[in-house]
Design an enzyme around this catalytic site. Structure first.
Site, PDB file in Angstrom:
ATOM      1  CE1 TYR A 173      38.845  37.158  42.896  1.00  0.00           C
ATOM      2  CE2 TYR A 173      37.256  36.045  44.305  1.00  0.00           C
ATOM      3  CZ  TYR A 173      37.578  36.623  43.098  1.00  0.00           C
ATOM      4  OH  TYR A 173      36.638  36.680  42.081  1.00  0.00           O
ATOM      5  CG  ASP A 179      38.155  33.470  35.632  1.00  0.00           C
ATOM      6  OD1 ASP A 179      38.225  34.597  35.114  1.00  0.00           O
ATOM      7  OD2 ASP A 179      38.693  33.176  36.716  1.00  0.00           O
ATOM      8  N   GLY A 216      47.840  27.395  37.479  1.00  0.00           N
ATOM      9  CA  GLY A 216      47.902  28.353  38.586  1.00  0.00           C
ATOM     10  C   GLY A 216      48.581  29.659  38.215  1.00  0.00           C
ATOM     11  NE  ARG A 238      40.171  35.163  33.104  1.00  0.00           N
ATOM     12  CZ  ARG A 238      41.265  35.181  33.821  1.00  0.00           C
ATOM     13  NH1 ARG A 238      42.445  35.091  33.249  1.00  0.00           N
ATOM     14  NH2 ARG A 238      41.224  35.286  35.143  1.00  0.00           N
TER      15      ARG A 238
END
Ligand code: GLA
Length: 389
Positions: free
Chosen positions: A225, A175, A125, A30
């Site tokens: 993150y 995701d 990745g 995506r």
């Protein structure tokens, strides 16, 4: 049958032998057009599936083992007992497949032993959700093998739990939902609070989506993150102390954040400012995209990138460079970093007849500047995951 699917089936037979009934699953990657770092704040996102895939070729076994190999990670494999304890352990990609099996079992879904080969045309990745594609491809393979079906939203939630609990990434729901539920020819405006979806057409005659991969993944990214998630949670507690109805940053307006400037520490203030303004930009961009006002969508993408760069601090020199170069190319409406950041990809919206020129320009400019061959390609909006045969 596509070349990639044919290749995936041949490789399955090479590794696991011939015979029996093979099933094939196709799970797309995506790209997120706008609405970044908003999903774990119950906000809005606007992703679409791309024409790059993880194929899963599978066949049931007579025992209760799950054996998974990936052509992207030669020499490594998952080999677990489905009726035993499933533990997460390196290498990391195996935790995605193990996690889905474990979460499905936890949810009471009966699983049967299976050989599964994963084969990518999706860069691994690179910030295009190759991990969510592994999750969903594994999930659909396990379901198909056991003769079970599942609603795509439930599958996305199970996959998210797998990523959180087994890969140790405190991710949102974007995701997995984009991979599982996208619609060909459309972007998906996903409300991450109630999981409602509104599909916005993307006319391939008017718009081409260009993706450029920086090919870098800066260290720090995983911890950074989680640190962003923590900052947002801290901001929620700040606003909650003043208004008990606040459950997430979705419940806080840009004006409230602005008013907290000076009271809230500067870093948290800027993180919260990004999130609440990004939710507004995402809402506006979806509406403008539906009205084919591409120049205006481009302006919002630019603002999104600046906000991610300056306030959320998740961009990097390579991403900034590719965004700037995109904007200098002819026929580009807008460009921004996409995904978690610290490397990975940028996304640009281009006029279809100019897209090839944009791709060439980005490849050359990036090579000149960083000496790296970037993967740059264009895509239409693809369908979500499903059977491939
Ligand atoms: C990663 C996460 C998503 C989302 C994006 C940032 O891709 O997996 O849940 O938070 O980063 O928008």
């Amino acid at each position: 049958m596509s070349d990639a699917l044919f290749e995936a089936k041949s490789k399955f037979i090479e590794r696991f032998g011939d015979g029996g009934r093979l099933r094939a699953i196709r799970a797309p990657g995506r790209v997120n057009l706008i609405g970044e770092h908003t999903d774990y704040n119950c906000g809005l996102v606007l992703p679409m599936a791309i024409e790059r895939y993880v194929f899963g070729i599978c066949r049931t076994r007579s025992d209760s083992r799950l054996v998974v190999e990936s052509t992207a990670f030669p020499g490594e494999r998952v080999d677990i007992e489905l009726d035993g304890r499933i533990e997460s352990r390196a290498p990391q990609w195996t935790n995605y497949s193990k996690g889905v099996a474990a979460e499905m079992l936890k949810a009471g879904i009966p699983l049967v032993g299976m050989d599964l080969l994963l084969h990518n045309t999706l860069p691994v990745g690179g910030g295009l959700s190759s991990s969510a594609a592994i999750l969903v491809a594994t999930g659909l393979s396990l379901l198909a093998g056991g003769g079970n079906r599942m609603d795509a939203d439930r599958l996305a939630l199970i996959c998210q739990q797998a990523e959180r609990n087994y890969a140790n990434v405190p991710c949102g729901i974007m995701d997995q939902t984009a991979v599982a539920s996208s619609r060909a020819g459309h972007a998906m405006l996903l409300d991450c609070r109630d999981h409602s979806k509104h599909f916005v057409p993307i006319d391939s005659k008017e718009l081409r989506v260009v993706i450029a991969n920086t090919m870098v993944h800066h260290e720090l990214s995983d911890g950074a993150y989680a640190a962003r998630v923590d900052s947002c949670n801290y901001a929620v507690s700040f606003f909650q102390a003043r208004d008990q109805s606040v459950r997430s940053l979705r419940d806080v307006s840009p004006e409230q954040v602005q008013a907290a400037k000076g009271t809230l520490d500067d870093t948290t203030y800027r993180r919260a400012k990004h999130v609440v303004t990004e939710i507004e930009r995402c809402r506006a961009a979806a509406e403008l995209l539906g009205k084919r006002r591409y120049e205006d969508v481009g302006v919002l993408m630019q603002q999104s990138h600046d906000s991610l760069r300056l306030d959320y601090e998740v961009s990097c020199a390579e991403l900034d460079f590719l965004v700037n170069e995109s904007l200098e190319a002819k026929g580009v409406y807008g460009a921004r970093m996409t995904g978690g950041g610290f490397g990975g990809c940028i996304v640009a919206l281009a006029q279809p007849r100019m897209a090839e020129g944009v791709i060439e320009h980005l490849r050359h400019a990036y090579k000149r500047k960083f000496g790296i061959d970037a993967t740059v390609f264009s895509t239409a909006a693809a369908a979500g995951a499903g059977l491939a045969d």
